[in-house]
Design a protein around this motif. Structure first.
Motif, PDB file in Angstrom:
ATOM      1  N   VAL A 141      -3.121  16.412  -1.374  1.00 42.42           N
ATOM      2  CA  VAL A 141      -4.117  15.963  -2.348  1.00 42.42           C
ATOM      3  C   VAL A 141      -5.288  16.928  -2.491  1.00 42.42           C
ATOM      4  N   ASP A 142      -5.897  17.355  -1.397  1.00 40.31           N
ATOM      5  CA  ASP A 142      -7.076  18.230  -1.492  1.00 40.31           C
ATOM      6  C   ASP A 142      -6.738  19.561  -2.152  1.00 40.31           C
ATOM      7  N   ALA A 143      -5.630  20.170  -1.729  1.00 38.97           N
ATOM      8  CA  ALA A 143      -5.236  21.458  -2.300  1.00 38.97           C
ATOM      9  C   ALA A 143      -4.900  21.319  -3.780  1.00 38.97           C
ATOM     10  N   PHE A 144      -4.237  20.214  -4.138  1.00 39.50           N
ATOM     11  CA  PHE A 144      -3.882  20.032  -5.544  1.00 39.50           C
ATOM     12  C   PHE A 144      -5.133  19.810  -6.389  1.00 39.50           C
ATOM     13  N   SER A 145      -6.083  19.043  -5.884  1.00 36.44           N
ATOM     14  CA  SER A 145      -7.326  18.795  -6.625  1.00 36.44           C
ATOM     15  C   SER A 145      -8.073  20.097  -6.908  1.00 36.44           C
ATOM     16  N   GLU A 146      -8.075  20.980  -5.931  1.00 37.96           N
ATOM     17  CA  GLU A 146      -8.731  22.279  -6.129  1.00 37.96           C
ATOM     18  C   GLU A 146      -8.037  23.055  -7.245  1.00 37.96           C
ATOM     19  N   PRO A 151       0.156  -2.065   3.825  1.00 34.51           N
ATOM     20  CA  PRO A 151      -1.071  -2.476   3.125  1.00 34.51           C
ATOM     21  C   PRO A 151      -2.319  -1.724   3.570  1.00 34.51           C
ATOM     22  N   VAL A 152      -2.468  -1.502   4.873  1.00 32.72           N
ATOM     23  CA  VAL A 152      -3.658  -0.809   5.376  1.00 32.72           C
ATOM     24  C   VAL A 152      -3.668   0.641   4.893  1.00 32.72           C
ATOM     25  N   PHE A 153      -2.533   1.325   5.036  1.00 33.08           N
ATOM     26  CA  PHE A 153      -2.453   2.709   4.601  1.00 33.08           C
ATOM     27  C   PHE A 153      -2.574   2.819   3.083  1.00 33.08           C
ATOM     28  N   THR A 154      -2.063   1.831   2.362  1.00 32.48           N
ATOM     29  CA  THR A 154      -2.173   1.841   0.899  1.00 32.48           C
ATOM     30  C   THR A 154      -3.631   1.868   0.468  1.00 32.48           C
ATOM     31  N   ARG A 155      -4.483   1.119   1.150  1.00 28.76           N
ATOM     32  CA  ARG A 155      -5.916   1.123   0.815  1.00 28.76           C
ATOM     33  C   ARG A 155      -6.513   2.511   1.022  1.00 28.76           C
ATOM     34  N   GLU A 156      -6.081   3.182   2.084  1.00 35.41           N
ATOM     35  CA  GLU A 156      -6.554   4.544   2.339  1.00 35.41           C
ATOM     36  C   GLU A 156      -6.106   5.492   1.226  1.00 35.41           C
ATOM     37  N   VAL A 157      -4.860   5.365   0.813  1.00 36.43           N
ATOM     38  CA  VAL A 157      -4.328   6.214  -0.260  1.00 36.43           C
ATOM     39  C   VAL A 157      -5.097   5.970  -1.554  1.00 36.43           C
ATOM     40  N   LYS A 158      -5.297   4.717  -1.906  1.00 32.81           N
ATOM     41  CA  LYS A 158      -6.003   4.392  -3.157  1.00 32.81           C
ATOM     42  C   LYS A 158      -7.416   4.959  -3.158  1.00 32.81           C
ATOM     43  N   ALA A 159      -8.100   4.837  -2.026  1.00 34.04           N
ATOM     44  CA  ALA A 159      -9.468   5.350  -1.950  1.00 34.04           C
ATOM     45  C   ALA A 159      -9.498   6.864  -2.104  1.00 34.04           C
ATOM     46  N   LYS A 160      -8.569   7.539  -1.453  1.00 28.77           N
ATOM     47  CA  LYS A 160      -8.522   9.004  -1.524  1.00 28.77           C
ATOM     48  C   LYS A 160      -8.172   9.472  -2.926  1.00 28.77           C
ATOM     49  N   VAL A 161      -7.182   8.849  -3.537  1.00 31.61           N
ATOM     50  CA  VAL A 161      -6.758   9.250  -4.877  1.00 31.61           C
ATOM     51  C   VAL A 161      -7.884   9.023  -5.887  1.00 31.61           C
ATOM     52  N   LYS A 162      -8.587   7.929  -5.735  1.00 29.73           N
ATOM     53  CA  LYS A 162      -9.661   7.596  -6.672  1.00 29.73           C
ATOM     54  C   LYS A 162     -10.735   8.677  -6.713  1.00 29.73           C
ATOM     55  N   ARG A 196      -0.091   5.005 -18.389  1.00 29.39           N
ATOM     56  CA  ARG A 196      -0.093   4.218 -17.157  1.00 29.39           C
ATOM     57  C   ARG A 196      -0.751   4.996 -16.022  1.00 29.39           C
ATOM     58  N   ALA A 197      -0.541   6.313 -16.004  1.00 32.18           N
ATOM     59  CA  ALA A 197      -1.129   7.162 -14.969  1.00 32.18           C
ATOM     60  C   ALA A 197      -2.542   7.616 -15.325  1.00 32.18           C
ATOM     61  N   GLU A 198      -3.057   7.129 -16.437  1.00 33.57           N
ATOM     62  CA  GLU A 198      -4.406   7.483 -16.913  1.00 33.57           C
ATOM     63  C   GLU A 198      -4.558   8.992 -17.078  1.00 33.57           C
ATOM     64  N   SER A 205     -10.166  11.929  -6.032  1.00 33.93           N
ATOM     65  CA  SER A 205      -9.533  13.251  -6.080  1.00 33.93           C
ATOM     66  C   SER A 205      -9.152  13.618  -7.511  1.00 33.93           C
ATOM     67  N   ALA A 206      -9.705  14.704  -7.996  1.00 34.54           N
ATOM     68  CA  ALA A 206      -9.417  15.148  -9.360  1.00 34.54           C
ATOM     69  C   ALA A 206      -7.965  15.558  -9.494  1.00 34.54           C
ATOM     70  N   GLY A 207      -7.334  15.148 -10.603  1.00 34.32           N
ATOM     71  CA  GLY A 207      -5.983  15.592 -10.907  1.00 34.32           C
ATOM     72  C   GLY A 207      -4.878  14.881 -10.159  1.00 34.32           C
ATOM     73  N   VAL A 208      -5.217  13.859  -9.378  1.00 37.74           N
ATOM     74  CA  VAL A 208      -4.212  13.102  -8.625  1.00 37.74           C
ATOM     75  C   VAL A 208      -4.229  11.658  -9.110  1.00 37.74           C
ATOM     76  N   ARG A 209      -3.060  11.117  -9.365  1.00 39.83           N
ATOM     77  CA  ARG A 209      -2.938   9.752  -9.868  1.00 39.83           C
ATOM     78  C   ARG A 209      -1.938   8.969  -9.011  1.00 39.83           C
ATOM     79  N   LEU A 210      -2.111   7.665  -9.010  1.00 36.39           N
ATOM     80  CA  LEU A 210      -1.228   6.779  -8.267  1.00 36.39           C
ATOM     81  C   LEU A 210      -0.695   5.715  -9.210  1.00 36.39           C
ATOM     82  N   VAL A 211       0.640   5.567  -9.255  1.00 33.90           N
ATOM     83  CA  VAL A 211       1.242   4.515 -10.071  1.00 33.90           C
ATOM     84  C   VAL A 211       2.165   3.685  -9.195  1.00 33.90           C
TER      85      VAL A 211
END
Length: 349
Positions: free
Chosen positions: A184-189, A208-219, A155-157, A221-227
């Motif tokens: 997110v940035d530190a974890f991706s590194e 909803p607005v902030f959720t779109r920001e989170v989804k875009a950032k996670v997409k 589910r978390a790909e 960012s290496a090593g970070v997933r959103l479920v």
């Protein structure tokens, strides 16, 4: 006694879980407790009609502003439970501060989760000091026996790497005060250096607005997933497979997710803010970090030192057992509701 209980009931949030647990305490004492979502009501007039239709004799509100403001002026005794955001965020907005002061003038009692929350409320509304009680959250976990870790990873790909996947789980509703992008940035590194580590953010889409920001950032960012959010029993089961529970909030009242992880003997990595520091003792019941770089350093320690994780898990469980028993919480709320019952009987006479 028939009770109206107003709370913000977004599914799978800490407020909803807390409200349902308190309702269970009250119903165990024989009260009829009508639990309603405060967000469904725009005015006190609507709540007046609800009180009349339900035959409510008293009321309770979880969150001094969002729910408490709706209970003013109805002539029935009520109490409030501070939620955290009301004391940490809403108190800084002039009109909300004024309204909460009026709520506390009418409330028969108020409940804070910690001594520091009670002290903060007392400073803001000195007239209410004598009616504020402290009751920590009571915790009881129930991990699902049918949960499958491999299904969660799919589910978390996240593709298993011969058992080398190590997951840090950040549980929160997607809103700015929870600051899920803080790490997110530190974890991706770190993930680029060690591809087996992952940060999974799990929780409902509250803003909803902030959720779109989170989804875009996670997409990106290496090593970070959103479920998406999951049933509490599955969340508890998932935690048992993780290296640690993560909390990166800007402010907290008392994080139920932190306490649940402790009860499950899962290490906690929490941002060093007053609400978290009130329950996480660094090096004993969990680890506190002050910036993303320190988080990564501590996370690496947990990965490389399983004994540290076991010791923190044991310390956390012992702390929850000593300070967050659900029976003490039940006794407190049942006692406080009896004071409302006395008030209702007096008004009836």
């Amino acid at each position: 006694m028939r009770l109206l209980f107003l709370a913000v009931l977004r599914p799978h949030t800490g407020n909803a879980v807390t409200a349902q647990r308190i309702r269970d305490h009250l119903e165990a004492a024989g009260h009829v407790c009508l639990l309603k979502d405060a967000l469904d009501y725009d005015s006190r007039l609507e709540v007046a009609e609800l009180i009349r239709a339900a035959g409510a004799e008293a009321a309770l509100a979880l969150h001094a502003y969002r729910a408490g403001r709706l209970l003013r002026g109805h002539g029935i005794p009520f109490g409030i439970v501070f939620g955290g955001t009301d004391l940490n965020e809403d108190v800084n907005q002039g009109e909300k501060h004024r309204v909460m002061g009026k709520v506390l003038e009418e409330a028969r009692f108020a409940v804070a989760f910690t001594e520091s929350m009670r002290a903060a409320a007392g400073l803001q509304w000195p007239h209410a000091k004598g009616k504020i009680y402290v009751q920590t959250q009571g915790i009881a976990t129930s991990p699902s026996t049918e949960f499958r870790w491999d299904t969660f990873l799919q589910r978390a790909e996240i593709a298993p790497r011969a058992g080398d996947v190590r997951v840090f789980l950040l549980v929160c509703g997607l809103r700015q005060v929870k600051d899920p992008l803080y790490l997110v940035d530190a974890f991706s590194e770190w993930h680029r250096q060690d591809p087996g580590v992952y940060l999974v953010i799990a929780g409902p889409e509250v803003d909803p607005v902030f959720t779109r920001e989170v989804k875009a950032k996670v997409k990106s960012s290496a090593g970070v997933r959103l479920v998406r959010e999951m049933p509490q029993e599955d969340l508890h089961a998932a935690l048992r497979h993780c290296v640690a529970l993560v909390n990166s909030s800007v402010s907290e009242g008392m994080s139920a997710a932190i306490l649940e992880a402790m009860e499950l003997e899962v290490p906690v990595l929490a941002r060093n803010i007053p609400g978290n520091a009130a329950v996480v003792r660094h090096g004993a019941t969990g680890l506190l970090f002050s910036d993303p770089q320190e988080f990564v350093q501590l996370a690496k320690r947990l990965v490389s030192d399983p004994t540290l994780g076991r010791d923190l898990g044991a310390g956390g469980r012992a702390y929850v057992g000593a300070h967050h028993g659900w029976r003490a919480e039940r006794d407190t709320y049942q006692h406080l509701i009896r004071t409302l019952q006395a008030g209702a009987s007096h008004q009836a006479c």
